[in-house]
Design a protein around this motif. Structure first.
Motif, PDB file in Angstrom:
ATOM      1  N   GLY A 646      -5.745   7.298   3.438  1.00  0.00           N
ATOM      2  CA  GLY A 646      -5.458   7.641   2.048  1.00  0.00           C
ATOM      3  C   GLY A 646      -6.785   7.847   1.316  1.00  0.00           C
ATOM      4  N   LEU A 647      -6.751   8.563   0.205  1.00  0.00           N
ATOM      5  CA  LEU A 647      -8.010   8.941  -0.467  1.00  0.00           C
ATOM      6  C   LEU A 647      -9.013   7.803  -0.664  1.00  0.00           C
ATOM      7  CD1 LEU A 647      -6.856  11.541  -3.154  1.00  0.00           C
ATOM      8  CD2 LEU A 647      -8.182  11.953  -1.077  1.00  0.00           C
ATOM      9  N   ALA A 720     -10.595  17.964  -1.235  1.00  0.00           N
ATOM     10  CA  ALA A 720      -9.560  16.987  -1.606  1.00  0.00           C
ATOM     11  C   ALA A 720     -10.177  15.651  -2.015  1.00  0.00           C
ATOM     12  CB  ALA A 720      -8.603  16.786  -0.447  1.00  0.00           C
ATOM     13  N   LEU A 721     -11.240  15.258  -1.319  1.00  0.00           N
ATOM     14  CA  LEU A 721     -11.849  13.955  -1.615  1.00  0.00           C
ATOM     15  C   LEU A 721     -12.555  13.943  -2.960  1.00  0.00           C
ATOM     16  CD1 LEU A 721     -13.360  12.827   1.821  1.00  0.00           C
ATOM     17  CD2 LEU A 721     -11.452  11.795   0.608  1.00  0.00           C
ATOM     18  N   GLY A 727      -2.571  12.582  -6.024  1.00  0.00           N
ATOM     19  CA  GLY A 727      -1.412  13.146  -5.346  1.00  0.00           C
ATOM     20  C   GLY A 727      -1.750  14.006  -4.145  1.00  0.00           C
ATOM     21  N   VAL A 728      -3.050  14.221  -3.873  1.00  0.00           N
ATOM     22  CA  VAL A 728      -3.371  14.967  -2.662  1.00  0.00           C
ATOM     23  C   VAL A 728      -3.285  13.984  -1.502  1.00  0.00           C
ATOM     24  CG1 VAL A 728      -5.086  16.407  -1.490  1.00  0.00           C
ATOM     25  CG2 VAL A 728      -5.033  16.278  -3.990  1.00  0.00           C
ATOM     26  N   ILE A 730      -4.343  13.428   2.278  1.00  0.00           N
ATOM     27  CA  ILE A 730      -5.159  13.929   3.389  1.00  0.00           C
ATOM     28  C   ILE A 730      -4.271  14.116   4.617  1.00  0.00           C
ATOM     29  CG2 ILE A 730      -7.066  13.329   4.945  1.00  0.00           C
ATOM     30  CD1 ILE A 730      -8.131  13.907   2.223  1.00  0.00           C
ATOM     31  N   ARG A 731      -3.331  13.201   4.777  1.00  0.00           N
ATOM     32  CA  ARG A 731      -2.443  13.274   5.943  1.00  0.00           C
ATOM     33  C   ARG A 731      -1.632  14.567   5.924  1.00  0.00           C
ATOM     34  NH1 ARG A 731      -1.050   9.721   9.678  1.00  0.00           N
ATOM     35  NH2 ARG A 731      -2.291   8.144   8.621  1.00  0.00           N
ATOM     36  N   VAL A 732      -1.068  14.877   4.761  1.00  0.00           N
ATOM     37  CA  VAL A 732      -0.259  16.093   4.657  1.00  0.00           C
ATOM     38  C   VAL A 732      -1.151  17.319   4.871  1.00  0.00           C
ATOM     39  CG1 VAL A 732       1.095  17.513   3.058  1.00  0.00           C
ATOM     40  CG2 VAL A 732       1.470  15.029   3.172  1.00  0.00           C
ATOM     41  N   LEU A 733      -2.311  17.273   4.240  1.00  0.00           N
ATOM     42  CA  LEU A 733      -3.238  18.401   4.362  1.00  0.00           C
ATOM     43  C   LEU A 733      -3.603  18.658   5.832  1.00  0.00           C
ATOM     44  CD1 LEU A 733      -6.163  18.937   1.961  1.00  0.00           C
ATOM     45  CD2 LEU A 733      -6.669  18.960   4.380  1.00  0.00           C
ATOM     46  N   LEU A 734      -3.926  17.583   6.541  1.00  0.00           N
ATOM     47  CA  LEU A 734      -4.319  17.743   7.945  1.00  0.00           C
ATOM     48  C   LEU A 734      -3.138  18.174   8.806  1.00  0.00           C
ATOM     49  CD1 LEU A 734      -6.748  14.734   8.461  1.00  0.00           C
ATOM     50  CD2 LEU A 734      -7.320  17.156   8.312  1.00  0.00           C
ATOM     51  N   GLN A 735      -1.971  17.613   8.498  1.00  0.00           N
ATOM     52  CA  GLN A 735      -0.788  17.986   9.274  1.00  0.00           C
ATOM     53  C   GLN A 735      -0.536  19.489   9.139  1.00  0.00           C
ATOM     54  OE1 GLN A 735       0.880  15.704  11.360  1.00  0.00           O
ATOM     55  NE2 GLN A 735       1.601  17.680  12.133  1.00  0.00           N
TER      56      GLN A 735
END
Ligand code: PEP
Ligand code: MG
Length: 745
Positions: A646-647, A720-721, A727-728, A730-735
């Motif tokens: 998570g962030l 993103a960081l 609400g960003v 990282i997991r969703v972004l990478l997936q």
């Protein structure tokens, strides 16, 4: 008298039904009952009337009751005897007209149990209203014990309803806890095989006492011989267990109770079983883990004695079938190591946690292991088919053909994948855009190290030295430690091994060191805190490492550093030891690197003081995330709520990565994060290039590296960081990246 007649009937050459008919007649006669019936529990949960004296003969194999139905069903379900003066008035009474049981009032039923499992129900009934007292209940229970052995060993195939089997052989599934990954199909080997007692009654009490004395003596001699055996290491757990056995074998109280049971008419082996039953009952009720362990030892000793008395040596020096799967209530790591490892595929325990020593050893030997499979020992027999589903923590005992096929397919797929990963082992780990990654093992036992050749990893990024301390029964001495570290270095050869200083305390319990109860052990007196407080321990370990290096380069990692000051103090201890060796004219490492673990959040705020002091840094994400989120890593209810990437967590890790770059200090990730593909991608995207993980993860992570183009992902994650927008994920972004580029995750 009855027992003797039963024994003779068992020995007669009769067909199964005739034998059962004779047995119920004998019991009825001896109990002065009008009726005696025997019900057997089938695999479909029905209790089938198997034999009767007194009820209508045509109801045999026709009348059934479900578990919990009628008095018989109630006894089976609760595994408790039931004695009634007026059975029809009991609310659970279920009338079966075909049996003609109307005129019977007095009723006594007992469960037929074997190692705690219900196999059937034995009933006697009388027309007159009479009361079956305690002595009769006792007599019926003893009779039932013999019937239980008969059910377990007889072939009832042509008696029981076609297509059914007795419940004892029903397929069963157990949901326990996952100790390891992997799937194993194999054959049950009971670690402590049951000894079948057939001879229950004493013909001659004096003779039985003599047999007991002789057996005790023989057992004492064999324990002494094992203790004196030259090849046993003085520090092994095995020795400790044998010492406890010796103590019990000479215990007057125990021997007295055995003798008393013989004087009450039992044979020597039946007496041992009786006393053993008391021990087991106490064991189940006992909450103090120390006393439970001792009762467990006593139970093991009773089994040994039974083996001597019955001449059953199954347990000793057995040869294992191929694909043997050990099933035990519990087991020490040393006991596991005594088996032929080439034949063992897996292990199932009724007890044990994921951090149990035996689980750690099983994991490091590449076995499949499942823990906390409740009551499995009493449900299985040596030779049963069994499947262990490691990741799910599930055990299938006597699996149905379709379950077996499903697992055969699964194993085939995973074997293919393993072969595929093995083929990657010599390929350099470079991303499609040319970024080189270093993949390393996390390990902790010398037995793990040969796996370096199988995975092609570059070395050991984290050698948890405490594991070796946890499986020993005494504090390893200097010499033992030197041998151990030297062997680890020899197996690793040119590949570097990072030895982490003892991280004991907290949840890593070492049996021989007294620890005080702490409210929050993970945040307590552990690791380098303990090392600096008890410098003798630390000095010995450092000295052993320096000597083991024998002039070669050496890497030492300091765990749980909370302030730079602790790291400096540790370095002083190391340098003192080096000076000492130098003065003594002994070889010192050609190059010594001292690294610091970043796993306590406080260090994040003094990286500028810490990093100039360290030769390398290793991030321990397991503890770092636990402390950053104030959530116990061993408690899934809280730990799963906070995504480790998570962030806030990934920002914290990036802070360390960036600082390490500024100070030009090499940095590795050695927490569990590095071994999970999506998480590893997150780490690589913030600039980490050294990842240390369990050997099983090397293949999948390497496959990912070979297929990924990191540049674009780095940019997206950086945005993103630093975006600041909430609400960003990282997991969703990478997936999304993984899906879009069809990466092998
Ligand atoms: C960690 O905390 O991430 C770590 C690698 O150490 P351990 O799991 O042994 O506490
Ligand atoms: Mg840690």
């Amino acid at each position: 008298m009855l027992l003797r007649q039963l024994r003779e009937t068992m020995a007669e050459p009769l067909a199964s039904q005739d034998r059962l008919d004779k047995i119920v007649s004998l019991i009825a006669e001896n109990m002065r009952a009008d009726v005696c019936s025997f019900y057997v529990l089938r695999d479909d949960g029905a209790l089938e009337l198997f034999a009767t004296k007194g009820l209508k003969a045509e109801s045999v194999h026709m009348t059934t009751l479900r578990l919990g139905e009628g008095l018989v069903g109630l006894i089976a379900a609760e595994a408790e005897p039931l004695s009634l003066d007026d059975a029809p008035s009991h609310p659970a009474f279920a009338y079966r007209p075909e049996t003609g049981e109307d005129p019977y009032y007095a009723f006594l039923g007992v469960p037929v149990l074997r190692a705690g499992q219900t196999l059937g129900v034995l009933v006697v009934q009388n027309a007159e209203r009479r009361h079956y007292g305690e002595d009769e209940v006792e007599a019926m229970l003893t009779t039932a014990t013999i019937l239980a052995e008969m059910v377990a060993t007889s072939d009832f195939d042509n008696l029981i309803k076609p297509g059914s089997d007795i419940d004892l052989r029903r397929p069963r599934m157990f949901t326990g806890v996952s100790f390891t990954d992997g799937i194993a199909l194999g054959t049950v080997v009971l670690h402590d095989p049951r000894v079948v007692v057939t001879n229950f009654i004493a013909e001659d009490t004096e003779q039985e006492k003599l047999r007991l004395d002789q057996a005790l003596e023989k057992m004492r001699v064999s324990i002494d011989a094992m203790l004196d055996h030259g090849d046993m290491q003085p520090s092994s757990d095995h020795r400790e267990i044998l010492e406890t056995y010796r103590m019990f074998a000479n215990d007057r109280g125990w021997v007295h109770r055995l003798t008393e049971a013989i004087e009450n008419g039992l044979s020597a082996e039946a007496a041992v079983e009786r006393v053993q039953n008391d021990t087991r009952a106490r064991m189940l009720r006992q909450t103090d883990p120390y006393i439970r362990d001792r009762l467990h030892d006593l139970d093991d000793l009773a089994n040994r004695l039974l083996r001597v008395l019955t001449g059953d040596h199954q347990g000793m020096g057995r040869s294992l079938p191929d694909n043997a799967i050990l099933v035990a209530r519990n087991m020490g790591p040393a006991e596991l190591l005594e088996y032929d490892r080439t034949k063992l595929r897996g292990i199932v325990l009724e007890e044990g946690g994921t951090t149990a020593h035996v689980a750690i050893v099983a994991r490091s030997l590449g076995m499949v292991a499942v823990g906390q499979a409740q009551s499995i020992v009493s449900m299985c027999e040596s030779g049963d088919d069994i499947i262990l589903d490691g990741p799910a923590g599930v055990v299938h005992l006597r699996p149905t053909p379709d379950i077996e096929q499903a697992y055969v397919d699964k194993v085939r797929v995973s074997a293919k994948r393993r072969a595929h990963y093995a083929a990657l082992k010599d390929k350099p780990s470079i991303t499609r855009d040319g970024i080189e990654m270093t993949l390393l093992h996390n390990s902790g036992l010398v037995a793990d190290l040969p796996m370096l050749d199988d995975t092609g990893a570059a070395g050991v990024g984290l050698f948890r030295t405490e594991l070796q301390f946890m499986i020993a029964s005494k504090l390893p001495r200097l010499r033992e430690q030197i041998d151990l570290y030297a062997e680890a270095m020899a197996i690793a050869g040119d590949r570097p091994v990072v030895f982490r200083l003892l991280d004991i305390g907290g949840d890593k319990v070492v049996p021989y060191m007294r620890s005080m109860a702490e409210e929050n052990p993970a945040m307590g007196y552990r690791s380098i805190r303990l090392g600096l407080d008890r410098p003798g321990l630390l000095r010995t370990q450092v000295r052993a490492l320096l000597l083991a290096a024998d002039g070669r380069p050496l890497k030492i990692l300091v765990p749980m550093v909370t302030e730079t000051f602790e790291f400096k103090q540790t370095r002083m201890v190391v340098h003192k030891e080096i000076d000492r060796l130098r003065r003594a004219g002994q070889k010192i490492p050609s190059r010594l690197e001292l690294g610091v673990m970043v796993e306590v959040p406080s260090l994040l705020f003094e990286l500028d003081q810490l990093l100039p002091e360290a030769d390398f840094v290793s991030i321990g994400s397991n503890d770092l995330v636990q402390f950053l989120t104030a959530s116990d890593r061993a408690n899934p209810r809280v730990a799963k709520n906070y995504d480790a990437i998570g962030l806030p967590r990934l920002r914290a890790i990036r802070t360390v990565v960036d600082a390490a770059k500024r100070y030009n200090v090499p940095i590795t990730m050695c927490g569990e994060l590095a071994g999970k593909p999506l998480e590893a991608l997150a780490l690589m995207s913030i600039g980490m290039t050294k990842l240390s993980m369990g050997p099983a993860s090397i293949g999948p992570i390497k496959e990912l590296i070979l297929n990924v183009e990191l540049g674009p992902i780095k940019q997206a994650v950086a945005a993103a960081l630093s975006d600041g927008s909430d609400g960003v994920s990282i997991r969703v972004l990478l997936q999304e990246w993984i899906d879009k580029q069809n990466l092998p995750v």
